[in-house]
Design a protein around this motif. Sequence first.
Motif, PDB file in Angstrom:
ATOM      1  N   MET A 148      27.141  69.499 -21.583  1.00  0.00           N
ATOM      2  CA  MET A 148      26.117  70.383 -21.029  1.00  0.00           C
ATOM      3  C   MET A 148      24.983  69.570 -20.421  1.00  0.00           C
ATOM      4  SD  MET A 148      25.880  73.460 -23.851  1.00  0.00           S
ATOM      5  CE  MET A 148      24.588  74.273 -22.923  1.00  0.00           C
ATOM      6  N   GLU A 149      24.532  68.551 -21.154  1.00  0.00           N
ATOM      7  CA  GLU A 149      23.421  67.729 -20.664  1.00  0.00           C
ATOM      8  C   GLU A 149      23.807  66.999 -19.380  1.00  0.00           C
ATOM      9  OE1 GLU A 149      20.835  63.799 -21.999  1.00  0.00           O
ATOM     10  OE2 GLU A 149      21.772  65.049 -23.545  1.00  0.00           O
ATOM     11  N   THR A 150      25.007  66.412 -19.362  1.00  0.00           N
ATOM     12  CA  THR A 150      25.459  65.682 -18.179  1.00  0.00           C
ATOM     13  C   THR A 150      25.530  66.592 -16.959  1.00  0.00           C
ATOM     14  OG1 THR A 150      26.756  64.184 -19.576  1.00  0.00           O
ATOM     15  CG2 THR A 150      27.304  64.249 -17.231  1.00  0.00           C
ATOM     16  N   ALA A 151      26.067  67.799 -17.156  1.00  0.00           N
ATOM     17  CA  ALA A 151      26.184  68.753 -16.049  1.00  0.00           C
ATOM     18  C   ALA A 151      24.810  69.208 -15.571  1.00  0.00           C
ATOM     19  CB  ALA A 151      27.023  69.954 -16.479  1.00  0.00           C
ATOM     20  N   LEU A 152      23.889  69.450 -16.508  1.00  0.00           N
ATOM     21  CA  LEU A 152      22.535  69.894 -16.145  1.00  0.00           C
ATOM     22  C   LEU A 152      21.812  68.841 -15.316  1.00  0.00           C
ATOM     23  CD1 LEU A 152      20.160  71.950 -16.491  1.00  0.00           C
ATOM     24  CD2 LEU A 152      19.489  70.601 -18.497  1.00  0.00           C
ATOM     25  N   VAL A 153      21.862  67.590 -15.768  1.00  0.00           N
ATOM     26  CA  VAL A 153      21.171  66.512 -15.052  1.00  0.00           C
ATOM     27  C   VAL A 153      21.777  66.316 -13.658  1.00  0.00           C
ATOM     28  CG1 VAL A 153      20.673  64.043 -15.061  1.00  0.00           C
ATOM     29  CG2 VAL A 153      20.466  65.357 -17.181  1.00  0.00           C
ATOM     30  N   ALA A 154      23.109  66.384 -13.585  1.00  0.00           N
ATOM     31  CA  ALA A 154      23.774  66.218 -12.296  1.00  0.00           C
ATOM     32  C   ALA A 154      23.398  67.325 -11.324  1.00  0.00           C
ATOM     33  CB  ALA A 154      25.294  66.189 -12.493  1.00  0.00           C
ATOM     34  N   LEU A 155      23.397  68.563 -11.820  1.00  0.00           N
ATOM     35  CA  LEU A 155      23.067  69.687 -10.944  1.00  0.00           C
ATOM     36  C   LEU A 155      21.590  69.680 -10.574  1.00  0.00           C
ATOM     37  CD1 LEU A 155      25.277  71.663 -10.037  1.00  0.00           C
ATOM     38  CD2 LEU A 155      24.158  73.411 -11.395  1.00  0.00           C
ATOM     39  N   GLY A 156      20.750  69.259 -11.526  1.00  0.00           N
ATOM     40  CA  GLY A 156      19.326  69.154 -11.223  1.00  0.00           C
ATOM     41  C   GLY A 156      19.070  68.159 -10.119  1.00  0.00           C
ATOM     42  N   GLY A 157      19.772  67.017 -10.152  1.00  0.00           N
ATOM     43  CA  GLY A 157      19.620  66.026  -9.085  1.00  0.00           C
ATOM     44  C   GLY A 157      20.081  66.561  -7.751  1.00  0.00           C
ATOM     45  N   GLN A 158      21.115  67.389  -7.776  1.00  0.00           N
ATOM     46  CA  GLN A 158      21.643  67.963  -6.535  1.00  0.00           C
ATOM     47  C   GLN A 158      20.665  68.945  -5.912  1.00  0.00           C
ATOM     48  OE1 GLN A 158      25.672  69.362  -6.946  1.00  0.00           O
ATOM     49  NE2 GLN A 158      25.543  70.672  -5.141  1.00  0.00           N
ATOM     50  N   TYR A 159      19.926  69.687  -6.765  1.00  0.00           N
ATOM     51  CA  TYR A 159      18.993  70.701  -6.269  1.00  0.00           C
ATOM     52  C   TYR A 159      17.534  70.220  -6.303  1.00  0.00           C
ATOM     53  CZ  TYR A 159      22.619  74.269  -6.033  1.00  0.00           C
ATOM     54  OH  TYR A 159      23.751  75.001  -5.685  1.00  0.00           O
ATOM     55  N   GLY A 160      17.335  68.950  -6.616  1.00  0.00           N
ATOM     56  CA  GLY A 160      15.983  68.393  -6.607  1.00  0.00           C
ATOM     57  C   GLY A 160      15.121  68.889  -7.754  1.00  0.00           C
ATOM     58  N   VAL A 161      15.734  69.164  -8.898  1.00  0.00           N
ATOM     59  CA  VAL A 161      14.985  69.635 -10.069  1.00  0.00           C
ATOM     60  C   VAL A 161      15.080  68.587 -11.171  1.00  0.00           C
ATOM     61  CG1 VAL A 161      14.738  71.462 -11.793  1.00  0.00           C
ATOM     62  CG2 VAL A 161      15.542  72.030  -9.483  1.00  0.00           C
ATOM     63  N   LYS A 162      13.918  68.135 -11.661  1.00  0.00           N
ATOM     64  CA  LYS A 162      13.890  67.172 -12.758  1.00  0.00           C
ATOM     65  C   LYS A 162      13.517  67.881 -14.058  1.00  0.00           C
ATOM     66  CE  LYS A 162      12.760  63.091  -9.981  1.00  0.00           C
ATOM     67  NZ  LYS A 162      11.821  61.957  -9.797  1.00  0.00           N
ATOM     68  N   PHE A 163      14.184  67.496 -15.129  1.00  0.00           N
ATOM     69  CA  PHE A 163      13.948  68.131 -16.420  1.00  0.00           C
ATOM     70  C   PHE A 163      13.340  67.137 -17.399  1.00  0.00           C
ATOM     71  CE2 PHE A 163      17.599  70.310 -14.497  1.00  0.00           C
ATOM     72  CZ  PHE A 163      17.135  71.617 -14.490  1.00  0.00           C
ATOM     73  N   THR A 164      12.422  67.630 -18.211  1.00  0.00           N
ATOM     74  CA  THR A 164      11.803  66.793 -19.234  1.00  0.00           C
ATOM     75  C   THR A 164      12.775  66.629 -20.407  1.00  0.00           C
ATOM     76  OG1 THR A 164      10.820  68.676 -20.418  1.00  0.00           O
ATOM     77  CG2 THR A 164       9.557  67.728 -18.584  1.00  0.00           C
ATOM     78  N   PRO A 165      12.564  65.605 -21.240  1.00  0.00           N
ATOM     79  CA  PRO A 165      13.422  65.444 -22.421  1.00  0.00           C
ATOM     80  C   PRO A 165      13.437  66.685 -23.318  1.00  0.00           C
ATOM     81  CG  PRO A 165      12.159  63.444 -22.045  1.00  0.00           C
ATOM     82  CD  PRO A 165      11.633  64.472 -21.074  1.00  0.00           C
ATOM     83  N   LYS A 166      12.289  67.376 -23.422  1.00  0.00           N
ATOM     84  CA  LYS A 166      12.233  68.584 -24.247  1.00  0.00           C
ATOM     85  C   LYS A 166      13.085  69.697 -23.642  1.00  0.00           C
ATOM     86  CE  LYS A 166       9.044  71.889 -26.360  1.00  0.00           C
ATOM     87  NZ  LYS A 166       7.626  72.318 -26.511  1.00  0.00           N
ATOM     88  N   GLN A 167      13.032  69.853 -22.327  1.00  0.00           N
ATOM     89  CA  GLN A 167      13.844  70.869 -21.666  1.00  0.00           C
ATOM     90  C   GLN A 167      15.331  70.578 -21.823  1.00  0.00           C
ATOM     91  OE1 GLN A 167      12.173  70.586 -17.720  1.00  0.00           O
ATOM     92  NE2 GLN A 167      10.781  72.321 -18.041  1.00  0.00           N
ATOM     93  N   ILE A 168      15.709  69.318 -21.712  1.00  0.00           N
ATOM     94  CA  ILE A 168      17.109  68.945 -21.894  1.00  0.00           C
ATOM     95  C   ILE A 168      17.559  69.219 -23.321  1.00  0.00           C
ATOM     96  CG2 ILE A 168      18.716  66.995 -21.940  1.00  0.00           C
ATOM     97  CD1 ILE A 168      17.159  65.786 -19.610  1.00  0.00           C
TER      98      ILE A 168
END
Length: 203
Positions: free
Chosen positions: A80-100
């Motif tokens: 889940m984390e890997t997919a979230l970070v990858a998709l966030g990079g694709q859409y220009g969205v950065k997530f904080t460690p707490k959000q992850i």
Amino acid sequence: MAKVKVAKKDTFIDMTAMSDVTVLLLTFFMLTSTFVKKEPVKVTTPGSVSEIKIPEKNILSILINPEGKVFMALDKPDDMETALVALGGQYGVKFTPKQIANFRKNTTFGVPMKKMSAFLDLPEREQDEALKNEGIPTDSVDNQFKEWVKAAKTANPDLRIAIKADQNTPYSVIKNVMNSLQDIKENRYNLITSLKAGEGEKK
């Protein structure tokens, strides 16, 4: 003639063996039980006579509610984390460690990427309520569903895809999901239904 009184004696029953059996049974059920994942919406699957079970591990679940909203679930937090970070990079969205960390706790997700950061900042109880009104975009203009599937499969190539749709979900919605999977060359998946004999969810 005087009556002879028999002295009463307390009866002692050793319950040690019974306690041991109880603890053993409790331990057995705790270790062998499969907990049902929390889902944001209630889905009543259509009946089927097939008794083929889907695997319990390495599963990408696609949940479609009666209104046609699409949600997804992965059984491994790392995926889940890997997919979230990858998709966030694709859409220009950065997530904080707490959000992850909050995202890793979710069993089911389904929020457009532009709303994901705000969603992950909500308390867990409010997330459950907010999720019911969202859903992963599947339209032709911005089909985030396909991107989620590709990111999940990149994170874990061994994933099996399972589609769980409500029996009242419009067929056009289910067909759109299947077409999206075909567009990214994902032609093998399971359809989750309920065994007509009432023995749980099967293929």
